[in-house]
Design a protein around this motif. Structure first.
Motif, PDB file in Angstrom:
ATOM      1  N   ARG A 143      -7.534   3.824  10.687  1.00 52.04           N
ATOM      2  CA  ARG A 143      -7.044   4.955  10.173  1.00 52.04           C
ATOM      3  C   ARG A 143      -6.984   5.043   8.348  1.00 52.04           C
ATOM      4  O   ARG A 143      -7.036   4.440   8.089  1.00 52.04           O
ATOM      5  CB  ARG A 143      -5.235   4.613  10.647  1.00 52.04           C
ATOM      6  N   ASP A 144      -6.505   6.548   8.994  1.00 52.80           N
ATOM      7  CA  ASP A 144      -6.866   6.748   7.154  1.00 52.80           C
ATOM      8  C   ASP A 144      -5.189   6.682   6.847  1.00 52.80           C
ATOM      9  O   ASP A 144      -4.583   6.825   7.093  1.00 52.80           O
ATOM     10  CB  ASP A 144      -6.855   8.758   7.559  1.00 52.80           C
ATOM     11  N   ILE A 145      -5.384   6.449   4.912  1.00 55.53           N
ATOM     12  CA  ILE A 145      -4.160   5.608   4.100  1.00 55.53           C
ATOM     13  C   ILE A 145      -3.286   7.163   3.751  1.00 55.53           C
ATOM     14  O   ILE A 145      -4.748   7.954   3.035  1.00 55.53           O
ATOM     15  CB  ILE A 145      -4.635   4.876   3.398  1.00 55.53           C
ATOM     16  N   ILE A 146      -2.168   7.105   3.979  1.00 55.43           N
ATOM     17  CA  ILE A 146      -0.924   8.047   2.726  1.00 55.43           C
ATOM     18  C   ILE A 146      -0.490   7.016   2.251  1.00 55.43           C
ATOM     19  O   ILE A 146       0.177   6.201   2.898  1.00 55.43           O
ATOM     20  CB  ILE A 146      -0.500   9.042   3.797  1.00 55.43           C
ATOM     21  N   LEU A 203      -8.004  13.777  -5.248  1.00 53.59           N
ATOM     22  CA  LEU A 203      -7.066  13.087  -4.394  1.00 53.59           C
ATOM     23  C   LEU A 203      -6.090  14.083  -3.856  1.00 53.59           C
ATOM     24  O   LEU A 203      -5.439  14.598  -4.795  1.00 53.59           O
ATOM     25  CB  LEU A 203      -6.424  11.830  -5.073  1.00 53.59           C
ATOM     26  N   PRO A 204      -5.722  14.867  -2.683  1.00 58.69           N
ATOM     27  CA  PRO A 204      -5.236  16.273  -2.299  1.00 58.69           C
ATOM     28  C   PRO A 204      -4.016  15.009  -2.605  1.00 58.69           C
ATOM     29  O   PRO A 204      -3.293  13.680  -2.558  1.00 58.69           O
ATOM     30  CB  PRO A 204      -5.194  15.764  -0.594  1.00 58.69           C
ATOM     31  N   TYR A 240      -1.307   8.248  11.101  1.00 58.53           N
ATOM     32  CA  TYR A 240      -1.695   7.330   9.312  1.00 58.53           C
ATOM     33  C   TYR A 240      -1.228   6.449   8.764  1.00 58.53           C
ATOM     34  O   TYR A 240      -0.653   6.254  10.198  1.00 58.53           O
ATOM     35  CB  TYR A 240      -1.408   8.446   8.100  1.00 58.53           C
ATOM     36  N   GLN A 241      -2.212   5.650   8.071  1.00 57.15           N
ATOM     37  CA  GLN A 241      -1.135   4.290   7.737  1.00 57.15           C
ATOM     38  C   GLN A 241      -0.411   5.386   7.029  1.00 57.15           C
ATOM     39  O   GLN A 241      -1.051   5.558   6.022  1.00 57.15           O
ATOM     40  CB  GLN A 241      -2.705   3.326   7.813  1.00 57.15           C
ATOM     41  N   VAL A 242       0.447   4.533   6.824  1.00 57.06           N
ATOM     42  CA  VAL A 242       1.104   4.981   5.762  1.00 57.06           C
ATOM     43  C   VAL A 242       2.261   3.590   4.586  1.00 57.06           C
ATOM     44  O   VAL A 242       2.937   2.598   4.509  1.00 57.06           O
ATOM     45  CB  VAL A 242       2.655   6.211   6.562  1.00 57.06           C
ATOM     46  N   LEU A 243       2.145   3.773   3.702  1.00 56.82           N
ATOM     47  CA  LEU A 243       2.516   3.022   2.474  1.00 56.82           C
ATOM     48  C   LEU A 243       3.606   3.957   1.253  1.00 56.82           C
ATOM     49  O   LEU A 243       3.457   4.916   0.820  1.00 56.82           O
ATOM     50  CB  LEU A 243       1.060   3.183   1.472  1.00 56.82           C
ATOM     51  N   VAL A 295      -6.629   9.267   1.760  1.00 60.73           N
ATOM     52  CA  VAL A 295      -6.566  10.378   1.720  1.00 60.73           C
ATOM     53  C   VAL A 295      -5.819  11.264   1.277  1.00 60.73           C
ATOM     54  O   VAL A 295      -5.717  12.925   1.014  1.00 60.73           O
ATOM     55  CB  VAL A 295      -7.106  10.937   3.026  1.00 60.73           C
ATOM     56  N   ALA A 296      -5.145  11.022   0.198  1.00 66.61           N
ATOM     57  CA  ALA A 296      -3.908  11.450   0.069  1.00 66.61           C
ATOM     58  C   ALA A 296      -2.060  10.862  -0.388  1.00 66.61           C
ATOM     59  O   ALA A 296      -2.151   9.685  -0.088  1.00 66.61           O
ATOM     60  CB  ALA A 296      -3.073  13.249   1.230  1.00 66.61           C
ATOM     61  N   VAL A 297      -1.603  11.650  -1.195  1.00 67.40           N
ATOM     62  CA  VAL A 297      -0.095  11.069  -1.684  1.00 67.40           C
ATOM     63  C   VAL A 297       0.720  12.426  -1.144  1.00 67.40           C
ATOM     64  O   VAL A 297       0.662  13.442  -2.104  1.00 67.40           O
ATOM     65  CB  VAL A 297      -0.030  10.927  -3.604  1.00 67.40           C
TER      66      VAL A 297
END
Length: 140
Positions: free
Chosen positions: A33-36, A112-113, A58-61, A83-85
């Motif tokens: 998964r993409d990470i945000i 980075l978006p 999404y994988q979220v931190l 992919v984003a913050v």
């Protein structure tokens, strides 16, 4: 919802991480998964953002403040899944504007978006963020 979809949702919830306290550091789970990275000092708001993004796949931190988010971003540099913050502006330790400055000032993260989510409607904050090429600004 099929059994397969339920199993995938349960797996996503179990493998996503969020820092619930300053002692608990978010960890990247190795999956497809993409990470945000989410930086939000309000635990209820952070929990909502993390949950909604997880539901979208999404994988979220989740991070309590900008400094913690910046540390995670440093570890994620070069990861094609990052992919984003999404960041609040008003936070202790490092605010969202300073986090945005760091992101835009670093070669590996400058494109980075970044989305700022805040209760601050002060025109100066918005103009400063726009001058640093923020990708979006949402008032809560």
């Amino acid at each position: 919802m099929s059994e397969e979809e339920k199993a995938e949702e349960t797996k996503a919830e179990e493998t996503n991480t969020e820092a619930a306290s300053s002692d608990e550091q978010p960890k990247v789970v190795d999956d497809d998964r993409d990470i945000i990275v989410v930086a939000e000092d309000s635990p209820p708001n952070r929990k909502i953002l993390v949950h909604l993004l997880q539901k979208l796949g999404y994988q979220v931190l989740g991070c309590e403040h900008g400094e913690q988010a910046w540390n995670e971003i440093q570890e994620l540099k070069g990861n094609p899944k990052f992919v984003a913050v999404i960041s609040d502006i008003m936070m202790p330790t490092m605010d969202g504007i300073e986090l945005l400055k760091n992101i835009r000032g670093t070669e590996e993260t400058k494109d980075l978006p970044v989305l700022l989510v805040t209760a601050v409607s002060d025109k100066d904050y918005i103009l400063e963020a726009k001058s640093m090429n923020v990708n979006g600004y949402i008032l809560k």
